[in-house]
Design an enzyme around this catalytic site. Structure first.
Site, short mmCIF file in Angstrom:
data_model
loop_
_atom_site.label_atom_id
_atom_site.label_comp_id
_atom_site.label_asym_id
_atom_site.label_seq_id
_atom_site.Cartn_x
_atom_site.Cartn_y
_atom_site.Cartn_z
N CYS A 1 23.29 28.65 -88.31
CA CYS A 1 23.94 27.19 -88.26
C CYS A 1 23.94 26.90 -87.12
O CYS A 1 24.26 27.63 -86.02
CB CYS A 1 25.40 27.32 -89.03
SG CYS A 1 26.46 26.12 -88.62
N CYS B 1 20.74 19.44 -91.76
CA CYS B 1 19.05 19.45 -92.46
C CYS B 1 18.55 20.79 -91.92
O CYS B 1 18.38 21.01 -90.93
CB CYS B 1 18.60 18.34 -91.88
SG CYS B 1 16.88 18.07 -92.36
N CYS C 1 16.47 22.45 -101.85
CA CYS C 1 17.26 21.23 -101.31
C CYS C 1 17.24 21.56 -99.78
O CYS C 1 17.60 22.57 -99.15
CB CYS C 1 18.71 21.01 -101.88
SG CYS C 1 19.55 19.86 -100.94
N HIS D 1 25.32 45.65 -89.09
CA HIS D 1 23.71 45.71 -88.71
C HIS D 1 23.59 46.83 -87.40
O HIS D 1 22.72 46.77 -86.91
CB HIS D 1 23.29 44.62 -88.17
CG HIS D 1 24.35 43.71 -87.21
ND1 HIS D 1 24.65 44.45 -85.85
CD2 HIS D 1 24.94 42.47 -87.22
CE1 HIS D 1 25.37 43.55 -85.30
NE2 HIS D 1 25.65 42.66 -86.08
N CYS E 1 43.05 -1.89 -109.26
CA CYS E 1 43.33 -1.21 -110.75
C CYS E 1 43.30 0.32 -110.62
O CYS E 1 42.84 1.07 -109.69
CB CYS E 1 42.15 -1.66 -111.74
SG CYS E 1 40.59 -0.93 -111.58
ZN LIG Z 1 16.41 16.23 -90.67
ZN LIG Z 2 26.85 40.61 -85.45
ZN LIG Z 3 28.28 27.13 -89.18
ZN LIG Z 4 39.35 -2.28 -110.13
#
Ligand SMILES: [Zn+2]
Ligand SMILES: [Zn+2]
Ligand SMILES: [Zn+2]
Ligand SMILES: [Zn+2]
Ligand SMILES: [Zn+2]
Ligand SMILES: [Zn+2]
Lengths: 152, 611
Positions: free
Chosen positions: B395, B421, B408, B363, B254
């Site tokens: 990161c 996380c 969060c 920097h 659907c």
């Molecule tokens: Zn974790």
């Molecule tokens: Zn740098």
């Molecule tokens: Zn990253």
């Molecule tokens: Zn459906």
């Protein structure tokens, strides 16, 4: 509680009326999205004769989102970590709304029968599995003996 | 120490910074008063030091298609003083310093948006079409599958085009879908499962009856929306009269299930398949189902993932709400940059300047290593101090520093879009929707405790180093706070210029000295701020470190003077003191440059190093 989607009702009905051999899934009476699951260790695997407890939860977005499944019983397996989290493609990127609770549980049972140490979640276990498969299997058998329910 | 003699010699308009080999006279960076040096307003350079550095060392390679509307950049070419008064001294410095053959190669980059990149991809499709001889839509899917890597696609294409079209889900296999799926590793498991399904739905007999025919592809079948009465959808298990959609595979669902399904996937950038098999939905199908052009969303998401997969050459501008992507065409010069302790600073079309390697603001004089070391230390040691960097984390995938906004723990890297996380720095995926809580936090705590207990070989030592750190940290922090205030000042500068125009009939161009002053103030402040990181990691007993610290205080004084000048509100007084603005700005500029070079010297000589 919000009304349960028809899809979940149908699946639940069928899990009860036509259960999968070696697998039980019982919805919690307070929360029909939460299932207590047991899976029998497949014959011929190190998990044979053990019965493993799992929990399964259907998120709000189910079936667009995969169910969340986790082993509650301690298990020695390269694709299951110490928190019971399972590394299985259909629970993540390869989930399709056409899959069901039933098919997920069958896949987990199949994963017990054929572990895949090359796509590990528990790295140390996987390493063990690759280096010394027999030893790892023995350990898995020991853990089954120690932690899983006995099949009578 | 190498024994070569060198001097930082600027011509008469510049500071004379001279010192020679083993002995560093304390006053060698000392400057004459700008007035003594005879800086006239004519001699003053409009642009900021970093712009000069960019002009000099990382000249933009402006593509025809490049949307660079960098007005300050254009000014460089119009400005008659550019060549004489500033650029020359830099090259003189480089030559005389003999700093390992001096210069770094130009950085060639362009500033793009996902839309720009997608347009480039469309051009690729156009170019590939005669070779592939399949609809452009299908080529898009192929490119999407191969991460927009044309070469890789072409390689595979010539070998096995038919298989490829089936594998990627563009063409259904002749006859039975399942046979094509079986060739494709992971997919097999799903479709096996789906095929082996014993339907949970009540019209089970009907489904079973169909089971064998279900995957037969009727040749006449088109991809379209149809209207069905009493249609039973196997996804929602509702029976209703509804619009439905199906591909050639005949897996019909659907329209509301289909929409819901697609909506969730548009942001992944991945090819969207039929819910029942691996047949791919084309952009046209997606737009049809959604009822409006939604496939562009999917395409742009796919470009985003392309950028993150090519994060050696592509970096997102780290500034909040900026969607620019810097594309560095040739990364081969980056090692040279780090060897000479330069940082590859780039500037997006919105004039956000940042370091291409670490994603931080400009920097200098600190290099990327010192910067990251400093930030890490700040995070570890200053948790009780209320400072923005305690809200940033590197990161785990691309090492760009990203900021935590709010409580969060689900972090998304602004550069590579990696989701992780905050607590355990692990992949976010297994954390799910808070169904699993992060459990690694406790372990981390334990580790910290252990570390602390093993490190307490001498409590006084720890205290001492902590004290030293606290001092530099406070200085750094102070300038951070001031920089924020300066920035606010800068936000108003446009109004100030307007006021000059309206009240005194000053032309916009003439009023730009204010804009230049505020910009230079920001640059000077930032350099000053980061110089405390350099000072912290420098061997305090070394003469050059002492010289560096002298330079810090000179710049500090220069910056405060300029800042004070910029507090003046009365437009008439501002105009009267215009020469003052020029002089003080020029002085900050020169002092900033001297501090940066001195800092780089500390780094090149290993007097400043992390740990
Ligand atoms: Zn974790
Ligand atoms: Zn740098
Ligand atoms: Zn990253
Ligand atoms: Zn459906
Ligand atoms: Zn299909
Ligand atoms: Zn930007």
């Amino acid at each position: 509680m919000a009304s349960l989607p028809k899809r979940i009702i149908k699946e639940t009905e069928r899990l009860v009326s036509d259960p999968v051999p070696g697998i039980t899934a019982t919805p919690h009476e307070d929360n029909l999205r939460y299932f207590q699951v047991t899976i029998e260790g497949p014959a011929g695997s190190p998990y044979e004769n053990g019965i493993f407890d799992l929990e399964l939860y259907l998120p709000d977005e189910y079936p667009m989102e995969a169910p969340k499944v986790r082993f509650l019983t301690k298990i020695y397996h390269p694709n299951i970590d110490r928190l019971g989290r399972i590394c299985l493609d259909i629970l993540k990127t390869n989930w399709s709304p056409a899959l069901q609770i039933r098919t997920v549980l069958l896949s987990i049972q199949a994963l017990l029968a054929s572990p895949n140490p090359n796509d590990p979640l528990a790295n140390d276990v996987a390493e063990d599995w690759i280096k010394n498969e027999q030893g790892a299997k023995n350990k898995a058998r020991e853990w089954t003996e120690l932690y899983a329910h006995k099949k009578n | 120490m190498e024994g070569y003699a060198y001097e930082y010699s600027h011509d008469s308009s510049m500071d004379s910074i001279t010192f020679s080999d083993t002995e560093y006279p304390r006053n060698s960076y000392e400057n004459k008063n700008p007035k003594e040096r005879g800086i006239s307003k004519d001699k003053l350079i409009k642009n900021t030091i970093v712009d000069h550095v960019l002009t000099q060392e990382s000249e933009f390679d402006i593509d025809d298609n490049l949307l660079y509307s960098d007005d300050e950049y254009d000014e460089d070419y119009d400005d008659p003083y550019m060549n004489s008064s500033f650029i020359e001294p830099i090259s003189t410095i480089k030559e005389r310093k003999g700093l390992s053959k001096g210069s770094v190669p130009n950085l060639k980059y362009e500033c793009l948006t996902t839309q720009n990149i997608f347009e480039n991809m469309l051009a690729k499709v156009h170019h590939l079409q005669p070779i592939f001889n399949i609809p452009p839509e299908d080529i898009l899917i192929l490119l999407q599958h191969y991460d927009w890597n044309e070469e890789r696609l072409l390689e595979v294409w010539t070998d096995r085009m038919d298989d490829l079209l089936i594998e990627i889900g563009i063409n259904p296999s002749s006859g039975n879908i399942s046979s094509s799926i079986n060739g494709n590793g992971q997919m097999r498991s799903i479709s096996d499962i789906i095929e082996n399904k014993n339907s949970y739905c009540n019209n089970q007999t009907e489904t079973n009856k169909d089971e064998n025919e279900e995957y037969q592809i009727p040749n006449t079948r088109t991809r379209d929306i149809s209207f069905k009465n009493n249609f039973f959808c196997t996804i929602c298990c509702e029976e209703k009269s509804t619009e439905t959609f199906s591909l050639e595979c005949n897996h019909e669902y659907c329209i509301s299930c289909y929409r819901h399904y697609i909506e969730d996937k548009l942001y992944t950038g991945n090819i969207i398949n039929c819910m029942g098999c691996t047949l791919a939905l084309k952009n046209d199908d997606i737009d049809k189902i959604m009822g409006h052009p939604s496939s562009t969303k999917l395409m742009l998401s796919s470009i985003k993932s392309f950028v993150s997969k090519h994060n050696r050459n592509y970096k997102w501008c780290p500034f909040a709400d900026c969607n620019c992507i810097i594309h560095l065409k040739d990364t081969s010069s980056l090692p040279e940059y780090s060897r000479l302790h330069y940082s590859p600073f780039v500037k997006c079309i919105n004039l956000h300047k940042f370091c291409f390697t670490c994603g931080f603001e400009i920097h200098a004089p600190a290099d990327c290593i010192i910067t990251n070391e400093w930030v890490k230390k700040a995070r570890v040691e200053s948790e009780n101090l209320n400072w923005v960097l305690s809200h940033t984390k590197e990161c785990p995938k691309c090492s760009v520093n990203i900021e935590k906004d709010g409580g969060c723990n689900h972090m998304v890297c602004s550069s590579c879009k990696y989701e992780f996380c905050w607590i355990c720095e692990g992949d976010w995926a297994p954390h799910g929707n808070s169904f699993y809580q992060c459990t690694l936090y406790k372990n981390d705590d334990n580790n910290n405790n252990n570390n602390n207990s093993t490190n307490t070989n001498s409590i006084t030592d720890v205290n001492k180093s902590l004290k030293k750190y606290t001092f530099y940290y406070k200085m750094f922090n102070e300038h951070e706070v001031s920089a924020k205030l300066d920035w606010k000042l800068g936000q108003n500068v446009g109004n100030k210029v307007k006021e000059l125009q309206e009240k005194l009939g000053i032309s916009w161009i003439e009023g730009q000295f204010l804009t230049d002053s505020i910009r230079m103030l920001n640059e000077g402040r930032t350099a000053l701020k980061w110089s405390f990181a350099v000072a912290f990691y420098s061997d305090a007993s070394h003469n050059l470190t002492k010289i560096f610290i002298d330079n810090q205080s000179l710049l500090s004084k220069a910056v405060e003077d300029l800042s004070e000048l910029l507090q003046i509100k009365d437009p008439e007084i501002i105009m009267k003191r215009k020469t003052d603005f020029y002089n003080k700005t020029g002085y900050v500029e020169n002092r900033t440059f001297a501090l940066m070079e001195c800092g780089r010297d500390l780094l090149c000589k290993g007097i400043c190093k992390a740990n």
